[in-house]
Scaffold this motif. Sequence first.
Motif, PDB file in Angstrom:
ATOM      1  N   GLU A  61     -65.973  38.002  21.911  1.00 57.02           N
ATOM      2  CA  GLU A  61     -65.480  37.258  21.674  1.00 57.02           C
ATOM      3  C   GLU A  61     -64.150  37.091  23.202  1.00 57.02           C
ATOM      4  N   CYS A  62     -64.283  35.655  23.856  1.00 53.50           N
ATOM      5  CA  CYS A  62     -63.738  35.437  25.141  1.00 53.50           C
ATOM      6  C   CYS A  62     -61.729  36.271  25.055  1.00 53.50           C
ATOM      7  N   GLY A  63     -61.523  36.722  25.348  1.00 59.52           N
ATOM      8  CA  GLY A  63     -59.917  37.155  25.516  1.00 59.52           C
ATOM      9  C   GLY A  63     -59.842  38.743  24.991  1.00 59.52           C
ATOM     10  N   LEU A  64     -60.704  39.448  24.383  1.00 64.78           N
ATOM     11  CA  LEU A  64     -60.821  40.447  23.448  1.00 64.78           C
ATOM     12  C   LEU A  64     -60.905  41.825  24.502  1.00 64.78           C
ATOM     13  N   TRP A  65     -60.506  42.591  24.621  1.00 67.06           N
ATOM     14  CA  TRP A  65     -60.547  44.247  25.137  1.00 67.06           C
ATOM     15  C   TRP A  65     -60.500  45.633  24.473  1.00 67.06           C
ATOM     16  N   ASN A 119     -56.784  45.784  22.704  1.00 69.56           N
ATOM     17  CA  ASN A 119     -56.364  44.636  23.576  1.00 69.56           C
ATOM     18  C   ASN A 119     -56.718  43.740  23.847  1.00 69.56           C
ATOM     19  N   LEU A 120     -56.165  42.172  24.911  1.00 65.53           N
ATOM     20  CA  LEU A 120     -56.226  41.271  24.328  1.00 65.53           C
ATOM     21  C   LEU A 120     -55.646  40.539  26.291  1.00 65.53           C
ATOM     22  N   CYS A 121     -56.533  39.815  27.094  1.00 64.61           N
ATOM     23  CA  CYS A 121     -56.671  39.771  28.453  1.00 64.61           C
ATOM     24  C   CYS A 121     -56.546  40.719  28.685  1.00 64.61           C
ATOM     25  N   TRP A 160     -61.705  36.540  33.959  1.00 65.96           N
ATOM     26  CA  TRP A 160     -61.505  35.406  33.034  1.00 65.96           C
ATOM     27  C   TRP A 160     -62.349  34.163  33.544  1.00 65.96           C
ATOM     28  N   SER A 161     -61.498  34.015  35.185  1.00 65.80           N
ATOM     29  CA  SER A 161     -62.608  32.804  36.148  1.00 65.80           C
ATOM     30  C   SER A 161     -63.929  33.075  36.436  1.00 65.80           C
ATOM     31  N   SER A 162     -64.010  34.178  36.460  1.00 61.56           N
ATOM     32  CA  SER A 162     -65.841  34.278  36.623  1.00 61.56           C
ATOM     33  C   SER A 162     -66.576  34.085  35.144  1.00 61.56           C
ATOM     34  N   ASP A 163     -66.312  34.475  34.639  1.00 56.32           N
ATOM     35  CA  ASP A 163     -67.027  34.295  33.094  1.00 56.32           C
ATOM     36  C   ASP A 163     -66.839  32.590  32.651  1.00 56.32           C
ATOM     37  N   GLY A 164     -68.397  32.290  32.939  1.00 60.78           N
ATOM     38  CA  GLY A 164     -68.346  30.645  33.222  1.00 60.78           C
ATOM     39  C   GLY A 164     -68.247  30.251  30.884  1.00 60.78           C
ATOM     40  N   LYS A 169     -64.394  27.839  30.529  1.00 63.83           N
ATOM     41  CA  LYS A 169     -64.519  26.641  29.663  1.00 63.83           C
ATOM     42  C   LYS A 169     -63.567  26.161  28.720  1.00 63.83           C
ATOM     43  N   LEU A 170     -63.099  27.482  27.949  1.00 62.54           N
ATOM     44  CA  LEU A 170     -62.410  27.063  26.708  1.00 62.54           C
ATOM     45  C   LEU A 170     -60.414  26.757  27.051  1.00 62.54           C
ATOM     46  N   ALA A 171     -60.580  27.510  27.830  1.00 56.69           N
ATOM     47  CA  ALA A 171     -59.019  27.440  28.488  1.00 56.69           C
ATOM     48  C   ALA A 171     -58.840  27.769  30.304  1.00 56.69           C
ATOM     49  N   PRO A 172     -57.660  27.191  31.033  1.00 57.56           N
ATOM     50  CA  PRO A 172     -57.653  28.008  31.893  1.00 57.56           C
ATOM     51  C   PRO A 172     -57.049  29.269  32.287  1.00 57.56           C
ATOM     52  N   THR A 173     -56.538  29.679  32.155  1.00 48.78           N
ATOM     53  CA  THR A 173     -56.434  31.493  31.320  1.00 48.78           C
ATOM     54  C   THR A 173     -56.890  31.681  29.971  1.00 48.78           C
ATOM     55  N   CYS A 174     -56.767  33.747  30.455  1.00 55.68           N
ATOM     56  CA  CYS A 174     -56.980  34.118  29.043  1.00 55.68           C
ATOM     57  C   CYS A 174     -55.985  34.184  28.589  1.00 55.68           C
ATOM     58  N   ALA A 175     -54.955  33.667  28.466  1.00 54.38           N
ATOM     59  CA  ALA A 175     -53.524  33.966  28.030  1.00 54.38           C
ATOM     60  C   ALA A 175     -53.048  33.023  27.337  1.00 54.38           C
TER      61      ALA A 175
END
Length: 409
Positions: free
Chosen positions: A61-65, A217-219, A227-231, A235-241
Motif C-alpha cells: 500500500e502506498c505510504g507503508l514501509w 513505518n510511514l513515508c 514517492w514521486s517515482s512511483d507512478g 497519482k494519489l497525492a503530491p507527497t507521501c505524507a
Amino acid sequence: MAYSLSHSYIGDNFASQFNWYNGVDPSRGFVHGRPSVRLESKKAYNGGLFIADFEHMPPSECGLWPAYWLYGPEWPSNGEVDIIEGVNTATRNLLTAHTSDGCYLPKDAKQITTGDPISFNCASGRSNATGCSYFATYGDQSTYGSNFNDVGGGVYAMDWTPEDIRIWHWPRYAVPRDIIEKKPDPQSWGRPTALFGTSSCTPNQHFRNMNLILQTNLCGDYAGNVWSSDGACSKLAPTCAEYVANNPSAFKNAYWKVNYIDVYEKGHSKKAEPTTTTTLYTTSTVTETVTQTAPSSSHNPSTRSLPLIVPGPSSPDQEAIVPDQAPIEPEPCPDGHDVWTTMIRPPAQTPSPAAAYEDDLSWESPSPTPSSPDSEETDFVIENSAPPPKRAVITILFPLVLTIIRLLL
C-alpha cells in the motif's frame, strides 16, 4: 552440533519481551502524524537461528514501509540485517545488510543463492545507506506484502553463524516439516534467498549485539523519497505524507500477525515453553491481547488460530493528526467479543494539536499503569465482563502519546 530452542517470542511473553520505541525516528517517518509502532527486543544477539512465522504483514500500500530486521548499537558499526522490507506497492521482498567498511556480497552470490543481488558493497553511512541487497527471486511471488498475505503468510528463517548469515523464505504451503516440528536443520533447506558473509565479509567483525525489530513505518527516507517515482502512488497525492494523513481507510490492513518468532542456538538446552498463542492488536489508542492454550502441535500453522497482531498505523477510522487540525475522539474498541474482556480505558481528555510534520517524527510508546477502577480521577478505568471458558481477551485503550507523557510527568 544441532540447534536447540533458546528463546520463543510467543503467547503472553511476546509484548513483555519487546521495548516500545518512542524516540525520534532516525528514518524521518510520518509516525506521529499517523501514529504507528516500532518494537525492539530487549535481548540482543550475537548469532543463532531465527525463525519467524507471520500469518499477515502490512500490504503493498502506498505510504507503508514495514520491516522485520536486526541491528546493533552505533549504526552501522555493529551491523544491520533487513529480513523483510519493502515500500509502497512493492511485491518482492528486499533483503539488505548494512555494515562498516570492508564487507561485500560474495562474488558468486548469484550462483549460491536464489535471490537477485542488486548491490554488493555493504558499507553504509549517513551519506549512503544503500548497503548490499538482494531482491527475492521472481520465481517466488509470495515474499512480501499483499502477495505474502494472499497465501496465508509464511516463514522466514535466518541462520547467523561465524561463517555467514543466510536467509530463507517459504510460503505457508511449503514450510519445511523440521521447522513445524521444532527440529530445524538449515543444511536441508537448499540455497538461501540471501547470503552475507564468507571470505568477503566476516560476520563476527561486522554484526554484533543485534536486537530484533518489528515495525510499520510511514513515508520516511525510503517510501517518502521514492514517492514521486512511483507512478501508482504519485497519482494519489503530491507527497507521501499528504496521502497518509488524508486516507485513514487505506491502512485498515496495515498490521503484522505473528504466529511466533523462535530463536535457536547450538549447545543450548531449554525446557519447552507452554504452547500458547497471543493476539495483540494495537493502534495509537487500542491494544488487544488474546491468549489461548494451543494443541501440542501448535507450531503447525493449521492449528494456530489466534496469532499475535502487532500495531497498525492508528485506527482506520481515526483521522491523522496534521498541522492546524485537532485530533478527533478515538474510535472505541470493537465490540461483540464472546470472551472474557478486560478493558483499560483512559478518561475523556482533549489531546493537543500535533506539531508540524517536521516535528512529527516520534514513535508511539504505550506504557500505561492501571490504577483504581473505583476513582473517576485515576488515569485508567478497568471494566470486566462475564467470562466464558477457554480463552481470554484483554483490551487496552491507550491515550495519545502526548497525553501519556503529560500524565507520567
